[in-house]
Scaffold this motif. Sequence first.
Motif, short mmCIF file in Angstrom:
data_model
loop_
_atom_site.label_atom_id
_atom_site.label_comp_id
_atom_site.label_asym_id
_atom_site.label_seq_id
_atom_site.Cartn_x
_atom_site.Cartn_y
_atom_site.Cartn_z
N LYS A 129 0.94 -1.27 0.10
CA LYS A 129 0.04 0.16 0.12
C LYS A 129 0.77 1.28 -0.13
CE LYS A 129 -3.91 -2.17 -0.14
NZ LYS A 129 -4.50 -2.00 -1.19
N GLY A 130 2.20 1.19 -0.16
CA GLY A 130 3.11 2.13 -0.35
C GLY A 130 3.55 2.77 1.19
N VAL A 131 3.16 2.20 2.19
CA VAL A 131 3.39 2.77 3.33
C VAL A 131 4.95 2.22 3.94
CG1 VAL A 131 2.88 2.58 6.10
CG2 VAL A 131 1.18 2.33 4.41
N ASP A 132 5.81 3.34 4.42
CA ASP A 132 7.02 3.03 5.09
C ASP A 132 6.84 2.01 6.25
OD1 ASP A 132 9.32 3.03 6.39
OD2 ASP A 132 10.04 5.28 5.74
N VAL A 133 7.44 0.77 6.07
CA VAL A 133 6.89 -0.05 6.98
C VAL A 133 7.78 0.16 8.22
CG1 VAL A 133 7.43 -2.65 7.54
CG2 VAL A 133 6.20 -2.08 5.38
N LYS A 134 9.21 0.60 8.24
CA LYS A 134 10.05 0.79 9.30
C LYS A 134 9.24 1.90 9.96
CE LYS A 134 14.54 1.96 10.90
NZ LYS A 134 14.10 2.97 11.89
N LYS A 135 9.03 3.12 9.39
CA LYS A 135 8.49 4.27 10.10
C LYS A 135 7.09 3.82 10.71
CE LYS A 135 6.97 9.05 9.36
NZ LYS A 135 6.81 9.97 8.62
N PHE A 136 6.20 2.93 10.14
CA PHE A 136 5.06 2.43 10.66
C PHE A 136 5.38 1.62 12.15
CE2 PHE A 136 1.79 -1.34 11.52
CZ PHE A 136 0.84 -0.45 11.42
N ASN A 137 6.53 0.63 11.87
CA ASN A 137 6.66 -0.21 13.17
C ASN A 137 7.28 0.71 14.32
OD1 ASN A 137 5.78 -2.74 12.27
ND2 ASN A 137 7.48 -2.92 11.11
N ASP A 138 8.10 1.68 13.88
CA ASP A 138 8.47 2.54 14.89
C ASP A 138 7.46 3.23 15.79
OD1 ASP A 138 11.14 1.79 14.29
OD2 ASP A 138 11.90 3.66 13.25
N THR A 139 6.71 3.88 14.91
CA THR A 139 5.24 4.56 15.48
C THR A 139 4.27 3.58 16.31
OG1 THR A 139 5.38 6.01 13.23
CG2 THR A 139 3.45 5.93 14.81
#
Length: 205
Positions: free
Chosen positions: A137-147
Amino acid sequence: MQRRNTLKLFAAGLILAASGLMPAQAQQGVTPINPPQPTLPSGQIEVVEFFSYGCPHCAHFDPILTKWRSEQQKDVVFKRVPVSFGRSEWAAYGRLYLTLNALGVSDKLDAAVFDAIHKDHVKLEKEDVRNDWLAKKGVDVKKFNDTWRSFAVDTQAKRAEQVGAAYKVMGVPYLAIAGKFGIEGGDPNGLKTADEVIAKIRSGK
């Protein structure tokens, strides 16, 4: 039991009448939130949707509610609060919403999340599956998991459960208006009732 329920409905009608809402509206699904919950200052009308991505009724309600939201006046402030009712999968879905919301993409991806869970049966509560889906879906996975693992989201998740308990939410979708009036269900008739309640509040009645 029937007599007890009758007394409860009668008491609810009295509270609604004292608040400027007629008992006829109580029959349409409006119930008083007791005790009333803190809400926005005068001039703003807060509408809170309690929901879960895991709820099929919420999935059906989402496009209807999205359209309704787009038609509201500027004094209506809409918020969403995820609830889990103690279910681990729903707790993960609640954290998913809060993380997407923190990243500013929840409105963009809400429909896709509902479809993934209820139509495609994607196990978004599982991290590896969720990561693959988010990447597509174009989401930055690393940024997502950090958040996802952040103190802010952890605090919001705990707060969401506390708010759901304070409002005594027993099922979803559930709309709370101005911290005083609750509407159960998730159909257009419920939203018509919500419009009536909002109009009463706006007029000062």
